[in-house]
Design a protein around this motif. Structure first.
Motif, PDB file in Angstrom:
ATOM      1  N   ASP A   1      -2.563   6.277 -10.067  1.00  0.00           N
ATOM      2  CA  ASP A   1      -3.224   7.145  -9.119  1.00  0.00           C
ATOM      3  C   ASP A   1      -4.153   6.151  -8.073  1.00  0.00           C
ATOM      4  O   ASP A   1      -5.214   6.316  -7.832  1.00  0.00           O
ATOM      5  CB  ASP A   1      -4.191   8.105  -9.871  1.00  0.00           C
ATOM      6  CG  ASP A   1      -3.475   9.272 -10.185  1.00  0.00           C
ATOM      7  OD1 ASP A   1      -2.442   9.593  -9.957  1.00  0.00           O
ATOM      8  OD2 ASP A   1      -4.236   9.990 -11.102  1.00  0.00           O
ATOM      9  N   GLN A   2      -3.273   5.095  -7.769  1.00  0.00           N
ATOM     10  CA  GLN A   2      -3.729   4.028  -6.568  1.00  0.00           C
ATOM     11  C   GLN A   2      -4.848   3.180  -7.249  1.00  0.00           C
ATOM     12  O   GLN A   2      -5.438   2.433  -6.495  1.00  0.00           O
ATOM     13  CB  GLN A   2      -4.118   4.586  -5.415  1.00  0.00           C
ATOM     14  CG  GLN A   2      -3.081   5.746  -4.821  1.00  0.00           C
ATOM     15  CD  GLN A   2      -3.147   6.220  -3.518  1.00  0.00           C
ATOM     16  OE1 GLN A   2      -3.973   5.526  -2.563  1.00  0.00           O
ATOM     17  NE2 GLN A   2      -2.845   7.263  -3.320  1.00  0.00           N
TER      18      GLN A   2
ATOM     19  N   ARG B   1       2.742   7.527  -8.223  1.00  0.00           N
ATOM     20  CA  ARG B   1       1.540   7.644  -9.280  1.00  0.00           C
ATOM     21  C   ARG B   1       1.485   6.505 -10.164  1.00  0.00           C
ATOM     22  O   ARG B   1       0.279   6.065 -10.275  1.00  0.00           O
ATOM     23  CB  ARG B   1       1.748   9.193  -9.978  1.00  0.00           C
ATOM     24  CG  ARG B   1       0.453   9.487 -10.524  1.00  0.00           C
ATOM     25  CD  ARG B   1       0.373  10.826 -11.289  1.00  0.00           C
ATOM     26  NE  ARG B   1      -0.958  11.132 -11.910  1.00  0.00           N
ATOM     27  CZ  ARG B   1      -0.874  11.740 -12.903  1.00  0.00           C
ATOM     28  NH1 ARG B   1       0.046  12.499 -13.517  1.00  0.00           N
ATOM     29  NH2 ARG B   1      -2.211  12.052 -13.355  1.00  0.00           N
TER      30      ARG B   1
ATOM     31  N   ASP C   1       0.769  -1.251   0.027  1.00  0.00           N
ATOM     32  CA  ASP C   1       0.171  -0.070   0.064  1.00  0.00           C
ATOM     33  C   ASP C   1       0.894   1.229  -0.229  1.00  0.00           C
ATOM     34  O   ASP C   1       0.632   2.318  -0.675  1.00  0.00           O
ATOM     35  CB  ASP C   1      -1.076   0.126   1.131  1.00  0.00           C
ATOM     36  CG  ASP C   1      -2.078  -1.279   1.099  1.00  0.00           C
ATOM     37  OD1 ASP C   1      -2.427  -1.410   0.043  1.00  0.00           O
ATOM     38  OD2 ASP C   1      -2.442  -1.462   2.213  1.00  0.00           O
ATOM     39  N   THR C   2       1.956   1.168   0.598  1.00  0.00           N
ATOM     40  CA  THR C   2       2.959   2.598   0.758  1.00  0.00           C
ATOM     41  C   THR C   2       3.402   2.699  -0.506  1.00  0.00           C
ATOM     42  O   THR C   2       3.610   3.879  -0.935  1.00  0.00           O
ATOM     43  CB  THR C   2       4.073   2.181   1.897  1.00  0.00           C
ATOM     44  OG1 THR C   2       3.201   2.014   3.326  1.00  0.00           O
ATOM     45  CG2 THR C   2       4.848   3.443   2.029  1.00  0.00           C
TER      46      THR C   2
ATOM     47  N   GLN D   1       0.891   4.165  -2.950  1.00  0.00           N
ATOM     48  CA  GLN D   1       0.441   5.519  -2.522  1.00  0.00           C
ATOM     49  C   GLN D   1       1.591   6.574  -2.936  1.00  0.00           C
ATOM     50  O   GLN D   1       1.123   7.732  -3.026  1.00  0.00           O
ATOM     51  CB  GLN D   1       0.181   5.588  -1.007  1.00  0.00           C
ATOM     52  CG  GLN D   1      -1.008   4.931  -0.613  1.00  0.00           C
ATOM     53  CD  GLN D   1      -1.314   4.677   0.956  1.00  0.00           C
ATOM     54  OE1 GLN D   1      -0.388   5.046   1.639  1.00  0.00           O
ATOM     55  NE2 GLN D   1      -2.452   4.152   1.303  1.00  0.00           N
ATOM     56  N   ASN D   2       2.757   5.790  -2.885  1.00  0.00           N
ATOM     57  CA  ASN D   2       3.830   6.958  -3.250  1.00  0.00           C
ATOM     58  C   ASN D   2       4.396   7.233  -4.529  1.00  0.00           C
ATOM     59  O   ASN D   2       4.996   7.959  -4.925  1.00  0.00           O
ATOM     60  CB  ASN D   2       5.038   6.521  -2.445  1.00  0.00           C
ATOM     61  CG  ASN D   2       4.917   6.580  -0.627  1.00  0.00           C
ATOM     62  OD1 ASN D   2       4.154   7.224  -0.216  1.00  0.00           O
ATOM     63  ND2 ASN D   2       5.635   5.909   0.149  1.00  0.00           N
TER      64      ASN D   2
END
Length: 109
Positions: A82-83, A21, A14-15, A18-19
């Motif tokens: 974008d996640q 794009r 997840d990190t 999120q970090n």
């Protein structure tokens, strides 16, 4: 040469997404011959797309990855934009199609 982040826990997934794009996960296993054949080709392809960040996950060491990402076979390539999951390829990767999709996304961004 592309920089690959090694992910060793489910929380790091997840990190990473999120970090970055444009983030790509490459899930493989040590005893998978197809995984070992595809990985260098993928890294070479991504040299043309420096905005896409690549992370590698060994599914035999991070067993929860299969449940988290709904992975049924290795290797699996998942691209997030974008996640959100934008593209998923499993087992037999068609590199021409993959490159066309990457080019399409890259030009749109």
């Amino acid at each position: 040469m592309i920089n690959v982040q090694e992910i060793t826990s489910v929380n790091e997934i997840d990190t990473f997404i999120q970090n970055n794009r444009l983030s790509m996960l490459y899930v493989s296993q040590e005893d998978c011959n197809v995984c070992h054949a595809i990985y260098p080709k993928l890294k070479e392809l991504l040299n043309n797309y420096p905005e896409i960040k690549l992370a590698h996950i060994d599914a035999s060491q991070v067993e929860a990855v299969a449940g988290k990402l709904l992975i049924f076979t290795v290797p699996t390539i998942i691209l997030f934009f974008d996640q959100k999951e934008y593209l998923r390829e499993g087992r037999f990767v068609q590199f021409e199609q993959l490159e066309a999709r990457l080019e399409q996304l890259y030009n749109a961004v």
